[in-house]
Write a protein that holds these residues in place. Structure first.
Motif, mmCIF file in Angstrom:
data_model
loop_
_atom_site.group_PDB
_atom_site.id
_atom_site.type_symbol
_atom_site.label_atom_id
_atom_site.label_comp_id
_atom_site.label_asym_id
_atom_site.label_seq_id
_atom_site.Cartn_x
_atom_site.Cartn_y
_atom_site.Cartn_z
ATOM 1 N N ALA A 1 -3.239 -15.494 10.948
ATOM 2 C CA ALA A 1 -2.317 -14.765 11.827
ATOM 3 C C ALA A 1 -1.041 -14.390 11.075
ATOM 4 N N GLU A 2 -0.565 -15.282 10.218
ATOM 5 C CA GLU A 2 0.629 -15.003 9.414
ATOM 6 C C GLU A 2 0.375 -13.841 8.460
ATOM 7 N N GLU A 3 -0.809 -13.772 7.883
ATOM 8 C CA GLU A 3 -1.151 -12.659 6.983
ATOM 9 C C GLU A 3 -1.216 -11.349 7.761
ATOM 10 N N ILE A 4 -1.779 -11.379 8.959
ATOM 11 C CA ILE A 4 -1.858 -10.165 9.773
ATOM 12 C C ILE A 4 -0.467 -9.684 10.163
ATOM 13 N N ALA A 5 0.370 -10.617 10.576
ATOM 14 C CA ALA A 5 1.692 -10.241 11.104
ATOM 15 C C ALA A 5 2.656 -9.809 10.006
ATOM 16 N N ARG A 6 2.582 -10.443 8.828
ATOM 17 C CA ARG A 6 3.555 -10.133 7.777
ATOM 18 C C ARG A 6 2.860 -9.940 6.424
ATOM 19 N N HIS A 7 1.873 -9.088 6.434
ATOM 20 C CA HIS A 7 1.091 -8.810 5.228
ATOM 21 C C HIS A 7 1.943 -8.184 4.118
ATOM 22 N N GLN A 8 3.020 -7.479 4.502
ATOM 23 C CA GLN A 8 3.860 -6.836 3.495
ATOM 24 C C GLN A 8 4.557 -7.869 2.603
ATOM 25 N N LEU A 9 4.850 -9.065 3.158
ATOM 26 C CA LEU A 9 5.463 -10.121 2.351
ATOM 27 C C LEU A 9 4.474 -10.640 1.298
ATOM 28 N N THR A 10 3.212 -10.694 1.682
ATOM 29 C CA THR A 10 2.178 -11.135 0.737
ATOM 30 C C THR A 10 2.033 -10.130 -0.402
ATOM 31 N N ALA A 11 2.016 -8.840 -0.044
ATOM 32 C CA ALA A 11 1.896 -7.791 -1.069
ATOM 33 C C ALA A 11 3.059 -7.848 -2.049
ATOM 34 N N ALA B 1 4.961 -10.519 -2.782
ATOM 35 C CA ALA B 1 4.864 -11.735 -3.600
ATOM 36 C C ALA B 1 3.817 -11.582 -4.694
ATOM 37 N N LEU B 2 2.685 -10.961 -4.345
ATOM 38 C CA LEU B 2 1.609 -10.782 -5.322
ATOM 39 C C LEU B 2 2.030 -9.788 -6.399
ATOM 40 N N GLY B 3 2.729 -8.729 -5.999
ATOM 41 C CA GLY B 3 3.199 -7.752 -6.980
ATOM 42 C C GLY B 3 4.172 -8.375 -7.968
ATOM 43 N N GLU B 4 5.030 -9.252 -7.473
ATOM 44 C CA GLU B 4 6.024 -9.895 -8.333
ATOM 45 C C GLU B 4 5.372 -10.820 -9.355
ATOM 46 N N ILE B 5 4.411 -11.632 -8.912
ATOM 47 C CA ILE B 5 3.784 -12.555 -9.861
ATOM 48 C C ILE B 5 2.888 -11.799 -10.841
ATOM 49 N N GLU C 1 -7.458 -7.244 -9.561
ATOM 50 C CA GLU C 1 -6.680 -6.063 -9.196
ATOM 51 C C GLU C 1 -6.852 -5.838 -7.694
ATOM 52 N N HIS C 2 -5.866 -6.287 -6.932
ATOM 53 C CA HIS C 2 -5.963 -6.155 -5.476
ATOM 54 C C HIS C 2 -5.652 -4.719 -5.068
ATOM 55 N N PRO C 3 -6.553 -4.075 -4.309
ATOM 56 C CA PRO C 3 -6.332 -2.672 -3.943
ATOM 57 C C PRO C 3 -5.073 -2.496 -3.097
ATOM 58 N N GLU C 4 -4.323 -1.474 -3.418
ATOM 59 C CA GLU C 4 -3.118 -1.182 -2.641
ATOM 60 C C GLU C 4 -3.521 -0.761 -1.222
ATOM 61 N N GLY C 5 -2.753 -1.208 -0.239
ATOM 62 C CA GLY C 5 -3.057 -0.857 1.140
ATOM 63 C C GLY C 5 -4.089 -1.749 1.794
ATOM 64 N N HIS C 6 -4.444 -2.856 1.131
ATOM 65 C CA HIS C 6 -5.385 -3.816 1.704
ATOM 66 C C HIS C 6 -4.640 -5.124 1.984
ATOM 67 N N THR C 7 -4.950 -5.758 3.090
ATOM 68 C CA THR C 7 -4.461 -7.122 3.315
ATOM 69 C C THR C 7 -5.369 -8.067 2.529
ATOM 70 N N HIS C 8 -5.160 -9.360 2.701
ATOM 71 C CA HIS C 8 -6.007 -10.342 2.022
ATOM 72 C C HIS C 8 -7.011 -10.952 2.991
ATOM 73 N N LEU C 9 -7.344 -10.174 4.010
ATOM 74 C CA LEU C 9 -8.335 -10.611 4.991
ATOM 75 C C LEU C 9 -9.459 -9.594 5.102
ATOM 76 N N PHE C 10 -10.620 -10.105 5.490
ATOM 77 C CA PHE C 10 -11.763 -9.257 5.811
ATOM 78 C C PHE C 10 -12.138 -9.507 7.269
ATOM 79 N N HIS C 11 -12.641 -8.461 7.914
ATOM 80 C CA HIS C 11 -13.158 -8.611 9.273
ATOM 81 C C HIS C 11 -14.678 -8.517 9.203
ATOM 82 N N VAL C 12 -15.326 -9.509 9.791
ATOM 83 C CA VAL C 12 -16.788 -9.596 9.697
ATOM 84 C C VAL C 12 -17.408 -9.099 10.985
ATOM 85 N N THR C 13 -17.923 -7.893 10.952
ATOM 86 C CA THR C 13 -18.666 -7.308 12.069
ATOM 87 C C THR C 13 -19.585 -6.242 11.497
#
Length: 305
Positions: free
Chosen positions: A14-24, A26-30, A44-56
C-alpha cells in the motif's frame, strides 16, 4: 503466492502504491551513486513503472501515468486510492518486483544475513535504497564461497607452461600472447636481417680482394652471394614455421586447460555437474571439498580432489 503471507505484506504494498514517486527517487539516487563509484546498475528499472505487479490473467507491471496507475490488460488509469482498495480486497493479486522482493521478504520474515553470488549482491546494492525507503532493516550481505577444482593432470599442465591457475580466469588469448612474448625473442626478425646483411658485407669485402688479382671470379661471387641470401631466407622461414607449429600446439594446450578451469568462460559449477567428480573420485570427494572451503573466506579457492 501464499494468500496469508501476501495479506501480511499489504501495508508495504500500500505504501508503494500511495507514494511510488518516493521509491523512484530513492532508486534513482542510489543508481547514480553506484555509477559514480564505478559500478553499473544490475537491474534497469523501466521508467514509469512501480515496483509492483498485478496478477490477473498473467502478471502485469503496475504503471504510472500522470500520477495514476494502470496495467496493460485494463488500460484505464485509476487513482492510488482505488488501487489501495483493490489491494485490501485481494492482496494475493499483487506481487513485488525484483528489487522490491528482498524488502518484502525481510519485512515478512526478518533476516540477519544473506549469502549471495556476485549478480545477486549487485542487485541487493540497488535494493538498499528500497530498504531505507520502507524503513525495513537490511540483512548483512555476504559473498558466497567460490572455488575451482583442479585435478592433478590439469595442475601439471598449467605448471609445465610456467603459469598460475588464476591466470586462466581472465582472457585466454591475452594469456597466450603474454606466453609467446615471454618465450619467443621479439627481435628475431631484426636479428636475422642483421646477420644476413653482415655475412653479405663480409663476402663483398672478400670479393674485392679476390677479383683484384682474379677478375674472372666476379660472376662466381655474385651467384654465390645470391645463394647465401636465399639460404638465410629459407633458414628464417623454417625457424618461423617450427615456431608456428609449436605455437599451434601450445595454443591448443592453453584452450584445453581453460576449458577445464573456466569452461565456456564461466565458473565450473555453471557447466560441470557433481556426477563427473563423484564418478571419478567417489563420494568422499564431497567431504574433501567441504574441508577445503573454510567458512567466511571471500577469496576464490583452489581445490585439489
Amino acid at each position: 503466492a501464499d494468500v496469508e503471507a501476501k495479506a501480511l505484506c499489504a501495508p508495504l504494498f500500500a505504501e508503494e502504491i500511495a507514494r511510488h514517486q518516493l521509491t523512484a527517487s530513492a532508486l534513482g539516487e542510489i543508481g547514480q551513486r553506484l555509477e559514480e563509484s564505478g559500478y553499473h546498475r544490475q537491474v534497469e528499472h523501466p521508467e514509469g513503472h512501480t515496483h509492483l505487479f498485478h496478477v490477473t490473467n498473467g502478471r502485469h507491471a503496475l504503471r504510472v501515468t500522470d500520477g495514476q496507475l494502470w496495467t496493460d490488460p485494463e488500460g484505464t488509469p485509476q487513482t492510488s486510492d482505488v488501487w489501495v482498495r483493490r489491494l485490501k480486497d485481494s492482496p494475493a493479486s499483487f506481487s513485488p518486483g525484483v528489487l522490491f522482493r528482498p524488502v518484502a521478504q525481510s519485512y515478512l520474515l526478518p533476516v540477519v544475513a544473506v549469502v549471495c553470488g556476485p549478480s545477486e549482491i549487485a542487485y541487493w546494492a540497488q535494493s538498499r535504497a528500497l530498504f531505507d525507503r520502507f524503513s525495513v532493516t537490511m540483512p548483512v550481505v555476504l559473498p558466497r564461497m567460490s572455488a575451482t577444482i583442479i585435478e592433478k593432470k590439469i595442475q601439471s599442465g598449467v605448471e609445465s607452461l610456467g603459469h598460475e591457475v588464476s591466470e586462466f580466469f581472465g582472457d585466454v588469448e591475452a594469456l597466450i600472447n603474454k606466453h609467446f612474448e615471454r618465450s619467443f625473442p621479439s627481435d628475431l626478425t631484426q636479428r636475422f636481417e642483421a646477420e644476413k646483411r653482415d655475412s653479405l658485407e663480409r663476402l663483398a669485402r672478400l670479393k674485392d680482394i679476390v677479383i683484384s688479382f682474379e677478375p674472372t671470379l666476379d660472376r662466381t661471387f655474385e651467384v654465390d652471394a645470391g645463394k647465401i641470401a636465399s639460404t638465410w631466407g629459407r633458414l628464417e622461414d623454417k625457424v618461423f614455421q617450427a615456431h608456428k607449429r609449436k605455437g599451434d600446439e601450445i595454443r591448443a594446450r592453453f584452450y584445453k586447460l581453460a576449458a577445464h578451469l573456466r569452461p565456456e568462460g564461466r565458473p565450473q559449477e555453471r557447466v560441470f555437474g557433481i556426477v563427473y567428480y563423484i564418478n571419478k573420485y567417489g563420494f568422499d570427494f564431497i567431504e574433501r571439498v567441504i574441508h577445503q572451503l573454510p567458512v567466511g573466506a571471500p577469496d576464490h579457492r583452489i581445490i585439489v580432489p
